[in-house]
Each structure stands twice: as C-alpha cells, then as structure tokens.
Design a protein around this motif. Structure first.
Motif, short mmCIF file in Angstrom:
data_model
loop_
_atom_site.label_atom_id
_atom_site.label_comp_id
_atom_site.label_asym_id
_atom_site.label_seq_id
_atom_site.Cartn_x
_atom_site.Cartn_y
_atom_site.Cartn_z
N GLU A 82 -12.22 1.75 3.27
CA GLU A 82 -11.49 2.46 4.33
C GLU A 82 -10.28 3.21 3.75
OE1 GLU A 82 -8.83 0.98 8.08
OE2 GLU A 82 -10.70 -0.11 7.69
N ILE A 83 -9.56 2.56 2.85
CA ILE A 83 -8.41 3.19 2.20
C ILE A 83 -8.86 4.39 1.37
CG2 ILE A 83 -6.62 2.84 0.43
CD1 ILE A 83 -6.42 -0.07 1.48
N GLU A 84 -9.96 4.22 0.64
CA GLU A 84 -10.48 5.31 -0.19
C GLU A 84 -10.84 6.52 0.68
OE1 GLU A 84 -13.82 6.10 -3.65
OE2 GLU A 84 -14.23 4.61 -2.10
N LEU A 142 0.84 -1.19 0.00
CA LEU A 142 0.00 0.00 0.00
C LEU A 142 0.87 1.24 0.00
CD1 LEU A 142 -2.73 -0.89 2.63
CD2 LEU A 142 -2.98 -0.72 0.18
N THR A 143 0.26 2.39 -0.22
CA THR A 143 1.02 3.63 -0.23
C THR A 143 1.68 3.89 1.11
OG1 THR A 143 -0.97 4.87 0.34
CG2 THR A 143 -0.41 4.69 -1.99
N LEU A 156 -6.01 6.87 -5.80
CA LEU A 156 -7.48 6.77 -5.75
C LEU A 156 -8.02 6.05 -6.98
CD1 LEU A 156 -8.67 10.18 -4.28
CD2 LEU A 156 -9.32 7.91 -3.46
N THR A 157 -7.46 6.34 -8.13
CA THR A 157 -7.89 5.67 -9.36
C THR A 157 -7.65 4.17 -9.25
OG1 THR A 157 -7.40 7.62 -10.69
CG2 THR A 157 -7.54 5.53 -11.86
N LYS A 199 -9.79 -1.30 -8.31
CA LYS A 199 -9.75 -2.55 -7.55
C LYS A 199 -11.09 -2.82 -6.87
CE LYS A 199 -7.49 -6.08 -6.04
NZ LYS A 199 -7.10 -7.14 -6.95
N GLN A 200 -11.74 -1.77 -6.36
CA GLN A 200 -13.07 -1.94 -5.76
C GLN A 200 -14.07 -2.46 -6.79
OE1 GLN A 200 -13.55 2.09 -4.24
NE2 GLN A 200 -13.83 1.27 -2.18
#
Length: 95
Positions: A36-38, A4-5, A64-65, A70-71
């Motif tokens: 949650e990440i978004e 992750l970032t 975000l893209t 992925k979502q």
C-alpha cells in the motif's frame, strides 16, 4: 522510534524500537501495508514529475528503494521454516 515518511509511527516501528527486530510472522504481516505504501509513493512520484518537483522525486525514489528492500526482506523471512528443537527431557538423577 521508526517513522514513515508521513510522520506516523507504525506498529512495526514501535516493535522494532522496543525489541530490536521483528519475528518472521510480524514481518509477514507488514507485506500488505508495504504494498500500500509503495502504491502511494508511486502516485506521489507521478505528481511530483508533473509538477517538476525534482527534490521531491529524489526523496520519493530513496523511500521507494527502502520500501522495496523491506518488502524483499519481509517476503524472504516469511518463507523461513521453523526449526524443530525437539521435546526437552530431564536428565536421570545420579545417586
């Protein structure tokens, strides 16, 4: 290994690196974490706008893209129905 970032390896990233791809069930388990990440990224983007961190805004927009893609993929795979393969049988023996 996928990261992750924040630099923290996720269970999904570990599974993906080991097996190549996740099952639809594993993908569906990621949906709450991706939301949650978004949410966190949106808050970070607002702060970056307030502080005028233009490079940070670009990086967050790109992340975000990827998260939203992925979502969408996880949601699509979570709704796939299983394939009925039937019950295996033995062949009659030839004499």
């Amino acid at each position: 290994m996928g990261v992750l970032t924040l630099g923290i390896p996720t269970q999904a990233a570990v599974l993906t690196s080991v097996f190549g791809r996740l099952t639809p069930y594993e993908e569906s388990l990621m949906l709450p974490r991706l939301a949650e990440i978004e949410k966190d990224l949106i808050l970070r983007r607002k702060r970056a706008e307030e502080e005028q961190w233009l490079g940070e805004i670009d990086g967050i927009d790109m992340t975000l893209t990827f998260v939203r893609t992925k979502q969408a993929d996880a949601a699509r795979l979570a709704h796939r129905s299983p394939v009925a393969l039937g019950i295996p049988t033995t062949r009659p023996q030839r004499n």
